[in-house]
Design an enzyme around this catalytic site. Structure first.
Site, PDB file in Angstrom:
ATOM      1  NE  ARG A 120      32.592  48.596  34.904  1.00 40.43           N
ATOM      2  CZ  ARG A 120      31.720  49.241  34.123  1.00 40.43           C
ATOM      3  NH1 ARG A 120      31.895  49.219  32.809  1.00 40.43           N
ATOM      4  NH2 ARG A 120      30.721  49.912  34.637  1.00 40.43           N
ATOM      5  CD  GLU A 183      62.012  51.948  49.095  1.00 46.31           C
ATOM      6  OE1 GLU A 183      62.110  50.814  49.613  1.00 46.31           O
ATOM      7  OE2 GLU A 183      61.039  52.696  49.298  1.00 46.31           O
ATOM      8  CE  LYS A 223      57.199  45.497  46.358  1.00 44.96           C
ATOM      9  NZ  LYS A 223      57.112  46.904  45.912  1.00 44.96           N
ATOM     10  NE  ARG A 237      52.825  44.150  48.624  1.00 43.77           N
ATOM     11  CZ  ARG A 237      52.486  44.166  47.353  1.00 43.77           C
ATOM     12  NH1 ARG A 237      51.669  43.233  46.879  1.00 43.77           N
ATOM     13  NH2 ARG A 237      52.922  45.107  46.541  1.00 43.77           N
ATOM     14  CG  ASN A 241      54.669  49.698  54.296  1.00 44.89           C
ATOM     15  OD1 ASN A 241      54.889  50.375  53.292  1.00 44.89           O
ATOM     16  ND2 ASN A 241      53.557  49.019  54.458  1.00 44.89           N
ATOM     17  CG  HIS A 244      58.477  52.822  53.514  1.00 45.29           C
ATOM     18  ND1 HIS A 244      59.636  52.104  53.621  1.00 45.29           N
ATOM     19  CD2 HIS A 244      58.323  53.092  52.188  1.00 45.29           C
ATOM     20  CE1 HIS A 244      60.154  51.939  52.416  1.00 45.29           C
ATOM     21  NE2 HIS A 244      59.391  52.539  51.533  1.00 45.29           N
TER      22      HIS A 244
END
Length: 351
Positions: A120, A183, A223, A237, A241, A244
């Site tokens: 967990r 990137e 970022k 956020r 992308n 992408h």
């Protein structure tokens, strides 16, 4: 030495410097750990595992568990994930064990998801070994691929620290340099003010001569700004992308093509979606200068079906696009996508 403080639900520090692993002594979770569980791939292990283990020995007198997987995106799978979990149990990992993700983006995603779900949840620390991982090691998105597409299983799980030893990048292949650079270019295009202009003029030799600490910090800072506004990807956020949606589709059906190279192709595609012909041509020129080998081209319908499965899409296909210097999520219909595909094929001379 460069440090960035990421203010997420679990705040943490990104250290960018030679021998960054020694900064473990400053990370509370590492101080409290009963042992370290290194998850890496076989290629990275051959290059850097001895160095990492020696640095750990210098910092702590703690047991080190090691799990190795095959390099490449195929290891971001449910089968490999299960095997790594079982390996951890067999080696005696506990709830006080700290996972160290030593490698590139694939290892960060896999090891982070292992950490998020093992007993967990146990702490994990990112130790990137690629330029590409300047993106994936920050922000807390971890997960796996399914046969239907990339990153369809995952979680938001922030690391306890990112230890970025830039000397590890000396061993990168040309393909890995290209992959990370695209990137970085994406972050340059997202930045305001942008720092992409100079990047678009580089060749591969120029990429390798970038001031790495400064360049990596600049990419991460873009970022960081976005993640701190929207950690759970409910809004801005998604802008990360950029390039992408089509890039992921190309990557998924193109064995041997790196993630960043696919993003480069995706940046051409989205430029045509935007109607930004100048940017599209400049990215195409960059792709050719960097020596990217284009993959076997698939029919438009193949890419369309994969784009429909992208996790940010609902009934429609949405693209991150730039409009008058601002980014937004925009629904794009099939006719427009087909036109952008045809333009991309022609401009890349993608036979």
């Amino acid at each position: 030495m460069t440090q960035l403080q990421i203010q997420a639900s679990r705040p943490y520090t990104v250290y960018i410097e030679p021998d960054a692993v020694k900064r473990l002594v400053e990370v509370p979770e590492a101080q409290q750990a009963d042992q370290f569980w290194i998850i890496t791939d076989q290629t990275v292990a051959a290059l850097h595992l001895a160095t990492v283990c020696a640095q750990l020995d210098h910092c702590f007198n703690k047991k080190q568990l090691i799990s190795r997987v095959e390099p490449g995106e195929a290891s971001k799978s449910l089968a490999v994930y299960q095997r790594v979990l079982e390996d951890g149990i067999e080696q005696g990992a506990t709830r006080k064990t700290v996972v160290l993700a030593v490698g590139g983006g694939m290892i960060g995603d896999l090891a982070g998801f292992v950490a998020a779900t093992f007993l967990r949840g146990v702490p994990f620390i990112q130790i990137p070994t690629t330029l590409l991982a300047h993106d994936s090691s920050v922000g807390g998105k971890v997960g796996l691929n399914l046969r239907w597409g990339k990153n369809l299983v995952g979680a938001f799980y922030q690391p306890s620290a990112v230890l970025y030893d830039i000397t590890f990048l000396r061993t990168l292949s040309d393909r890995e340099w290209r992959s990370g650079f695209f990137e970085l270019l994406k972050h340059g295009l997202l930045a305001r003010p942008t720092f992409a202009h100079d990047l678009l003029e580089l060749d591969l030799a120029g990429v390798k001569q970038l001031p790495l600490a400064d360049s990596i910090a600049a990419g991460i800072a873009v970022k960081q700004r976005i993640v701190e506004q929207d950690e759970w990807e409910s809004g801005v956020r998604a802008f990360l992308n950029y390039g992408h949606t089509f890039g992921h589709a190309v990557e998924y059906v193109s064995p041997g093509l790196s993630h960043g190279e696919a993003v480069g192709i995706g940046l051409v595609f989205v430029s045509f979606v935007e109607g930004n012909l100048d940017q599209a041509k400049r990215v195409v020129s960059l792709i050719k200068r960097l020596g990217v080998t284009l993959p076997e081209r698939q029919a438009f319908q193949v890419y369309l079906d994969l784009m429909r499965r992208d996790k940010k899409n609902n009934a429609s296909i949405r693209f991150v696009v730039q409009r008058q210097g601002e980014f937004k999520l925009e629904e794009v219909d099939e006719d427009r996508l087909r036109k952008a595909y045809d333009q991309t094929v022609r401009c890349l001379q993608w036979d």
